[in-house]
Design a protein around this motif. Structure first.
Motif, short mmCIF file in Angstrom:
data_model
loop_
_atom_site.label_atom_id
_atom_site.label_comp_id
_atom_site.label_asym_id
_atom_site.label_seq_id
_atom_site.Cartn_x
_atom_site.Cartn_y
_atom_site.Cartn_z
N LYS A 135 13.21 26.03 38.26
CA LYS A 135 12.47 25.74 39.48
C LYS A 135 12.76 24.32 39.99
O LYS A 135 12.80 24.10 41.20
CB LYS A 135 10.97 25.95 39.25
N ILE A 176 5.37 36.49 33.14
CA ILE A 176 5.95 35.15 32.99
C ILE A 176 5.96 34.75 31.51
O ILE A 176 6.97 34.23 31.01
CB ILE A 176 5.18 34.12 33.85
N GLU A 234 3.81 29.11 38.23
CA GLU A 234 5.15 29.43 37.77
C GLU A 234 5.89 30.41 38.68
O GLU A 234 7.09 30.60 38.54
CB GLU A 234 5.10 30.01 36.35
N ASN A 282 6.25 23.07 41.59
CA ASN A 282 5.39 24.24 41.82
C ASN A 282 4.53 24.17 43.07
O ASN A 282 3.60 24.96 43.21
CB ASN A 282 4.48 24.44 40.60
N ASN A 325 10.75 26.07 34.18
CA ASN A 325 10.49 24.84 34.91
C ASN A 325 11.80 24.18 35.34
O ASN A 325 11.92 23.71 36.48
CB ASN A 325 9.65 23.88 34.07
N ALA A 360 8.82 28.58 28.98
CA ALA A 360 8.17 27.78 30.02
C ALA A 360 9.04 26.59 30.45
O ALA A 360 9.14 26.28 31.63
CB ALA A 360 6.80 27.30 29.56
#
Length: 182
Positions: free
Chosen positions: A142, A18, A48, A82, A139, A135
């Motif tokens: 997601k 990741i 994640e 998450n 995010n 990151a």
């Protein structure tokens, strides 16, 4: 690996992937039912990671799909996008190829990860700017997944068994195109 522990080699390898811009899709686990321990399997428990539950042919959650928990193994509360699992996909009686020109049928959350991984691969092909996400980009992708999920119950935003809902690849791509800037 159902026997892996948080912070063990599996988790460390996934965290390193990741950190290096790799999307990780993992099975929620198959310990659902009366004896469910309330935790998705490792490495699906890493915030994640996209954790996947299994749906049957009727679009209902498979009883063997592992139950998610409100906290990770370090007692840190999961928050949107998450919460575990994040998404559900077909995972019951999935027919695939085997050796010697044979076919077989299998059931489980691992089978469901193939559908989510395939949808994600098609999205990455259509949107190469999402490759090797940092990151923030991960995010955003997601969040788009969360917002695109087809809820299995209109009264619940996230369910500990089916996540935010069933995968909808077209809507996930539309959400990405409308809101993700990477």
């Amino acid at each position: 690996d159902p026997n892996a522990t948080s912070g063990g080699p599996t988790s460390n390898a996934v965290n390193q992937a990741i950190d290096n811009g790799v999307y990780v899709v993992a099975a929620a686990g198959n310990d659902g039912g009366i004896d469910d321990d309330g935790r998705v399997a490792t490495p699906s428990d890493i915030a994640e990671v996209i954790s996947v539950g299994a749906l049957d042919a009727n679009g209902d959650i498979w009883e063997g799909s592992s139950l998610g928990y409100d906290f990770d193994n370090n007692s840190i509360s999961y928050s949107d996008p998450n919460k575990k699992p994040e998404i559900s996909a077909p995972g019951v009686s999935i027919v695939s190829t085997a050796f010697d020109n044979q076919y077989y049928s299998s059931t489980g959350t691992s089978d469901a990860t193939v559908f989510v991984s395939g949808v994600l691969a098609l999205i990455l092909e259509a949107k190469p700017s999402l490759l090797q996400p940092d990151a923030d980009c991960l995010n955003q992708v997601k969040i788009a997944l969360m917002n695109s999920a087809v809820p299995l119950n209109d009264e619940i935003d996230h369910d500990a068994r089916w996540g935010y809902g069933a995968i909808d690849g077209n809507t996930w791509l539309e959400e990405i195109e409308a809101s993700v800037v990477c």
